[in-house]
Enzyme design. Structure first.
Site, PDB file in Angstrom:
ATOM      1  CD1 TRP A  48     -17.155  13.490 -17.628  1.00 26.95           C
ATOM      2  CD2 TRP A  48     -17.966  11.891 -16.303  1.00 26.95           C
ATOM      3  NE1 TRP A  48     -16.137  12.608 -17.373  1.00 26.95           N
ATOM      4  CE2 TRP A  48     -16.601  11.615 -16.556  1.00 26.95           C
ATOM      5  CE3 TRP A  48     -18.693  11.010 -15.490  1.00 26.95           C
ATOM      6  CZ2 TRP A  48     -15.949  10.505 -16.032  1.00 26.95           C
ATOM      7  CZ3 TRP A  48     -18.025   9.909 -14.960  1.00 26.95           C
ATOM      8  CH2 TRP A  48     -16.686   9.666 -15.236  1.00 26.95           C
TER       9      TRP A  48
ATOM     10  CG  ASN B 209      -8.465   2.187   0.138  1.00 23.87           C
ATOM     11  OD1 ASN B 209      -8.371   3.140  -0.629  1.00 23.87           O
ATOM     12  ND2 ASN B 209      -8.304   0.942  -0.260  1.00 23.87           N
TER      13      ASN B 209
ATOM     14  CD1 TRP C 126     -10.805  11.305  -6.072  1.00 31.24           C
ATOM     15  CD2 TRP C 126     -12.758  10.689  -6.953  1.00 31.24           C
ATOM     16  NE1 TRP C 126     -11.768  11.440  -5.106  1.00 31.24           N
ATOM     17  CE2 TRP C 126     -12.971  11.072  -5.622  1.00 31.24           C
ATOM     18  CE3 TRP C 126     -13.849  10.253  -7.710  1.00 31.24           C
ATOM     19  CZ2 TRP C 126     -14.239  11.042  -5.027  1.00 31.24           C
ATOM     20  CZ3 TRP C 126     -15.114  10.208  -7.128  1.00 31.24           C
ATOM     21  CH2 TRP C 126     -15.293  10.599  -5.801  1.00 31.24           C
TER      22      TRP C 126
ATOM     23  CD1 TRP D 107     -12.863  11.728 -13.905  1.00 28.65           C
ATOM     24  CD2 TRP D 107     -11.400  12.501 -12.405  1.00 28.65           C
ATOM     25  NE1 TRP D 107     -11.826  12.327 -14.580  1.00 28.65           N
ATOM     26  CE2 TRP D 107     -10.907  12.799 -13.692  1.00 28.65           C
ATOM     27  CE3 TRP D 107     -10.640  12.889 -11.301  1.00 28.65           C
ATOM     28  CZ2 TRP D 107      -9.707  13.472 -13.915  1.00 28.65           C
ATOM     29  CZ3 TRP D 107      -9.441  13.554 -11.512  1.00 28.65           C
ATOM     30  CH2 TRP D 107      -8.983  13.848 -12.807  1.00 28.65           C
TER      31      TRP D 107
ATOM     32  CD  GLU E 116      -2.777  -1.074  -0.150  1.00 29.83           C
ATOM     33  OE1 GLU E 116      -3.365  -0.046  -0.529  1.00 29.83           O
ATOM     34  OE2 GLU E 116      -2.784  -2.127  -0.812  1.00 29.83           O
TER      35      GLU E 116
ATOM     36  CD1 TRP F   1      -1.328  -0.287  -3.881  1.00 24.71           C
ATOM     37  CD2 TRP F   1      -1.902   0.921  -5.678  1.00 24.71           C
ATOM     38  NE1 TRP F   1      -1.871  -1.134  -4.817  1.00 24.71           N
ATOM     39  CE2 TRP F   1      -2.236  -0.422  -5.919  1.00 24.71           C
ATOM     40  CE3 TRP F   1      -2.163   1.866  -6.669  1.00 24.71           C
ATOM     41  CZ2 TRP F   1      -2.827  -0.840  -7.119  1.00 24.71           C
ATOM     42  CZ3 TRP F   1      -2.754   1.451  -7.859  1.00 24.71           C
ATOM     43  CH2 TRP F   1      -3.074   0.116  -8.078  1.00 24.71           C
TER      44      TRP F   1
HETATM   45  P1  FAD Z   1      -3.227   2.114   5.162  1.00 21.33           P
HETATM   46  O1  FAD Z   1      -4.122   1.072   4.617  1.00 21.33           O
HETATM   47  O2  FAD Z   1      -2.725   1.931   6.520  1.00 21.33           O
HETATM   48  O3  FAD Z   1      -2.027   2.254   4.134  1.00 21.33           O
HETATM   49  C1  FAD Z   1      -0.749   2.778   4.505  1.00 21.33           C
HETATM   50  C2  FAD Z   1      -0.400   3.958   3.632  1.00 21.33           C
HETATM   51  O4  FAD Z   1      -0.294   3.568   2.273  1.00 21.33           O
HETATM   52  C3  FAD Z   1      -1.438   5.066   3.653  1.00 21.33           C
HETATM   53  O5  FAD Z   1      -1.288   5.907   4.763  1.00 21.33           O
HETATM   54  C4  FAD Z   1      -1.175   5.755   2.330  1.00 21.33           C
HETATM   55  O6  FAD Z   1      -0.113   6.680   2.423  1.00 21.33           O
HETATM   56  C5  FAD Z   1      -0.751   4.614   1.431  1.00 21.33           C
HETATM   57  N1  FAD Z   1      -1.887   4.126   0.649  1.00 21.33           N
HETATM   58  C6  FAD Z   1      -2.764   3.166   0.992  1.00 21.33           C
HETATM   59  N2  FAD Z   1      -3.651   2.958  -0.004  1.00 21.33           N
HETATM   60  C7  FAD Z   1      -3.325   3.810  -0.988  1.00 21.33           C
HETATM   61  C8  FAD Z   1      -3.864   4.074  -2.282  1.00 21.33           C
HETATM   62  N3  FAD Z   1      -4.911   3.389  -2.752  1.00 21.33           N
HETATM   63  N4  FAD Z   1      -3.299   5.041  -3.028  1.00 21.33           N
HETATM   64  C9  FAD Z   1      -2.224   5.735  -2.580  1.00 21.33           C
HETATM   65  N5  FAD Z   1      -1.669   5.520  -1.361  1.00 21.33           N
HETATM   66  C10 FAD Z   1      -2.211   4.564  -0.582  1.00 21.33           C
HETATM   67  N6  FAD Z   1      -4.895   8.744  -0.006  1.00 21.33           N
HETATM   68  C11 FAD Z   1      -4.313   9.883   0.419  1.00 21.33           C
HETATM   69  O7  FAD Z   1      -3.342   9.825   1.174  1.00 21.33           O
HETATM   70  N7  FAD Z   1      -4.805  11.105   0.031  1.00 21.33           N
HETATM   71  C12 FAD Z   1      -5.889  11.234  -0.792  1.00 21.33           C
HETATM   72  O8  FAD Z   1      -6.272  12.359  -1.138  1.00 21.33           O
HETATM   73  C13 FAD Z   1      -6.532  10.047  -1.232  1.00 21.33           C
HETATM   74  N8  FAD Z   1      -7.636  10.094  -2.021  1.00 21.33           N
HETATM   75  C14 FAD Z   1      -8.240   8.930  -2.418  1.00 21.33           C
HETATM   76  C15 FAD Z   1      -9.381   9.005  -3.245  1.00 21.33           C
HETATM   77  C16 FAD Z   1     -10.017   7.855  -3.669  1.00 21.33           C
HETATM   78  C17 FAD Z   1     -11.239   7.941  -4.548  1.00 21.33           C
HETATM   79  C18 FAD Z   1      -9.517   6.589  -3.265  1.00 21.33           C
HETATM   80  C19 FAD Z   1     -10.205   5.328  -3.714  1.00 21.33           C
HETATM   81  C20 FAD Z   1      -8.397   6.503  -2.476  1.00 21.33           C
HETATM   82  C21 FAD Z   1      -7.734   7.667  -2.053  1.00 21.33           C
HETATM   83  N9  FAD Z   1      -6.580   7.607  -1.213  1.00 21.33           N
HETATM   84  C22 FAD Z   1      -5.987   8.786  -0.821  1.00 21.33           C
HETATM   85  C23 FAD Z   1      -5.917   6.321  -0.929  1.00 21.33           C
HETATM   86  C24 FAD Z   1      -6.334   5.597   0.367  1.00 21.33           C
HETATM   87  O9  FAD Z   1      -7.720   5.536   0.462  1.00 21.33           O
HETATM   88  C25 FAD Z   1      -5.758   6.244   1.621  1.00 21.33           C
HETATM   89  O10 FAD Z   1      -4.375   6.465   1.475  1.00 21.33           O
HETATM   90  C26 FAD Z   1      -5.964   5.329   2.838  1.00 21.33           C
HETATM   91  O11 FAD Z   1      -7.328   5.070   3.022  1.00 21.33           O
HETATM   92  C27 FAD Z   1      -5.394   5.983   4.060  1.00 21.33           C
HETATM   93  O12 FAD Z   1      -5.672   5.253   5.212  1.00 21.33           O
HETATM   94  P2  FAD Z   1      -4.514   4.543   6.045  1.00 21.33           P
HETATM   95  O13 FAD Z   1      -3.435   5.524   6.305  1.00 21.33           O
HETATM   96  O14 FAD Z   1      -5.143   3.872   7.184  1.00 21.33           O
HETATM   97  O15 FAD Z   1      -3.987   3.505   4.974  1.00 21.33           O
END
Ligand code: FAD
Length: 487
Positions: A312, A351, A392, A369, A281, A284
């Site tokens: 859209w 997420n 998005w 989006w 993650e 990602w």
């Molecule tokens: P954990 O599951 O603990 O993951 C650890 C770290 O990995 C996160 O803190 C984050 O830095 C990174 N990470 C995890 N999943 C993703 C992902 N899919 N994409 C990129 N990095 C990821 N994340 C943001 O930080 N900022 C945003 O503006 C943002 N917008 C999003 C919009 C949409 C529509 C979606 C589907 C996802 C978005 N995310 C965004 C990604 C993700 O949802 C969040 O990073 C995550 O939910 C953060 O929670 P956590 O720290 O507990 O993640």
């Protein structure tokens, strides 16, 4: 003669540890003056929305406190970054300005303008890495181009050596004989004027110490169950490090090193499905920055050019009303509404639910989006241009490695699968709290007696579904076929 001062220009790097620009500034030998410049007109600001500005306020306060504990301090200013830093160079006699490199297009433009201006003044200007495991320009596919698919990107990254975190220099801060004048934090006017963010404080502890505490708590157990629990929004299964990451209060290299240290004598790294999935993650996040760096137009336009023509729904009266219902958590789909209300109340959303609400906006409501991304930018404490754009465009189907457009999340099925008992919905949509689990994700399917016993009157205490799933799905697929037929 004592060495001249270095300005340390801070943005999304509000920490003292693993900070290559800070370490280099310190190594120059002269005083180091940390500066944060808030430009309310700057679209590339580290806090692009109201929720992230709340975070920024508290993170700056935390950083200043840590600096003062070491006899340093933070200088705060407002106005154009280039002009403000050029003025500070003059008033402090600084001969160098160091900063951590950004990968956002508008921020990079400011960095270029700043470098040019400092060059004219004969001042050394240097950008350093620090936000990512690897600088995007150093990561290339076999053809020498940027990656556009996550799995090969991640596979490639795992073959590279991650540099260890940079140690924070020891001892007192190298203070100048006179600190430059600083604004008071409140003068930056970062906090919302209405009471909306009051609940954030009980959820979050902005700043480097808060980030380290959260990381320690997460590594002290939850990470082991991460793979199994991360998809269930009612559970505390994820790290919630995202706003700390965005503001650079913790770095991915520190995460890497912490997991390596955790491997200890066994040497197995990453050990187990939890750690592996967690690092993936973090991968990602790295991928998101890689894409934005190489495809800077994607924060506004689809990566796949054909999607420019997608039909859209316009933001006419109905479109606006639907967007408002989505923003306020009043769509009539409980899992969607729970997510949108969690976002409003805490500045964060799980997420899995981000994917569900995003899919609902772009597929069921067929609203672009970009409207969803803008709302997230304003309301997420972790609002991050790269990750938000990736999330998005992935959800809409128009980005790199995106979910195919024809895979349309059924919000009832998603709710039933990932919130089987309805605990998440009950928490955020309390008007449905008394419904039995089998109806909590589709209250309109409950009998009048069940609804009445739970105190639910559809259309009054909770809305009917804004759109009907099967019809909305069919309309989305028709729109998609139009796009495909257009070639
Ligand atoms: P954990 O599951 O603990 O993951 C650890 C770290 O990995 C996160 O803190 C984050 O830095 C990174 N990470 C995890 N999943 C993703 C992902 N899919 N994409 C990129 N990095 C990821 N994340 C943001 O930080 N900022 C945003 O503006 C943002 N917008 C999003 C919009 C949409 C529509 C979606 C589907 C996802 C978005 N995310 C965004 C990604 C993700 O949802 C969040 O990073 C995550 O939910 C953060 O929670 P956590 O720290 O507990 O993640």
């Amino acid at each position: 003669m004592p060495a001249s001062p270095t300005l340390l220009w801070l943005r999304c790097d509000l920490r003292l540890s693993d900070h290559p620009a800070l370490a280099a500034a310190w190594a120059r030998g002269g005083p180091v003056i940390p500066v944060y410049v808030h430009d309310a007109d700057d679209v590339s600001s580290s806090a692009p929305g109201a929720a992230s500005r709340w975070w920024l306020h508290h993170s700056l306060a935390a950083l200043d406190k840590s600096l003062r504990a070491r006899r340093g301090r933070l200088t705060l200013a407002t106005g154009s970054v280039v002009e403000t830093l050029a003025n500070l160079v003059r008033t402090t006699g600084a001969t160098a300005v160091y900063w951590q490199r950004s990968h956002e297009p508008a921020a990079r433009a400011i960095e270029s303008a700043l470098s040019q201006r400092l060059g004219e003044l004969g001042v050394e200007a240097r950008a350093f890495p620090g936000a990512l495991l690897f600088e995007p320009d150093t990561v290339r596919n076999r053809q020498g181009g940027p990656f556009q698919v996550f799995t090969p990107f991640w596979r490639h990254l795992q073959t590279l050596e991650v540099a260890p975190p940079v140690a924070m220099p020891g001892g007192d801060w190298p203070a100048p004989s006179r600190w430059p004048a600083s604004l008071a934090l409140d003068a930056l006017a970062l906090l919302p004027t209405r009471q909306w963010a009051d609940g954030f404080s009980s959820e979050w502890e902005p700043g480097e110490a808060g980030a380290q505490r959260r990381l320690e708590r997460f590594l002290d157990g939850p990470v082991d169950d991460y793979a199994a629990r991360r998809d269930f929004p009612a559970e505390p299964g994820t790290s919630r490090l995202s706003p700390h990451f965005h503001f650079g209060e913790v770095t991915p290299r520190q995460i890497w090193a912490a997991l390596r240290a955790r491997a200890g004598e066994s040497g197995v790294f990453p050990s187990g499905a939890g750690e592996q999935t967690f690092l993936r993650e973090v991968g990602w996040r790295e991928f998101a920055a890689h894409l934005l760096h190489h495809f800077p137009h994607t924060s506004e336009r689809p990566l796949r050019a054909a999607w420019e023509r997608f039909p859209w729904r316009p933001l006419d009266a109905e479109g606006r009303a639907w967007l408002r219902a989505w923003q306020r958590g009043q769509t009539g789909y409980p899992i969607v509404d729970a997510g949108m209300r969690e976002l409003w109340a805490t500045g964060w959303m799980h997420n899995r639910v981000r994917m569900v609400v995003a899919s609902f906006l772009v597929k069921h409501l067929r609203l672009s989006w970009t409207h969803g991304a803008a709302w997230f930018t304003d309301t997420l404490v972790d609002a991050d241009l790269a990750s938000n754009t990736l999330g998005w465009q992935w959800s809409a189907g128009c980005g790199a490695d995106a979910a195919p457009y024809f895979r349309i999340f059924n919000p009832v099925a998603q709710g039933t699968r990932f919130d089987a008992e309805g605990a998440y919905v009950r928490r955020w949509v309390p008007e449905l709290a008394r419904l039995p689990a089998r109806h909590v994700h589709a209250p309109w399917q409950a009998t009048p007696e069940v609804l009445s016993r739970a105190g639910v009157t559809l259309g009054k205490t909770y809305p009917f579904p804004l759109v009907e799933h099967a019809a909305a799905r069919a309309a989305a697929l028709t729109a998609y076929r139009q796009l495909s037929a257009g070639g």
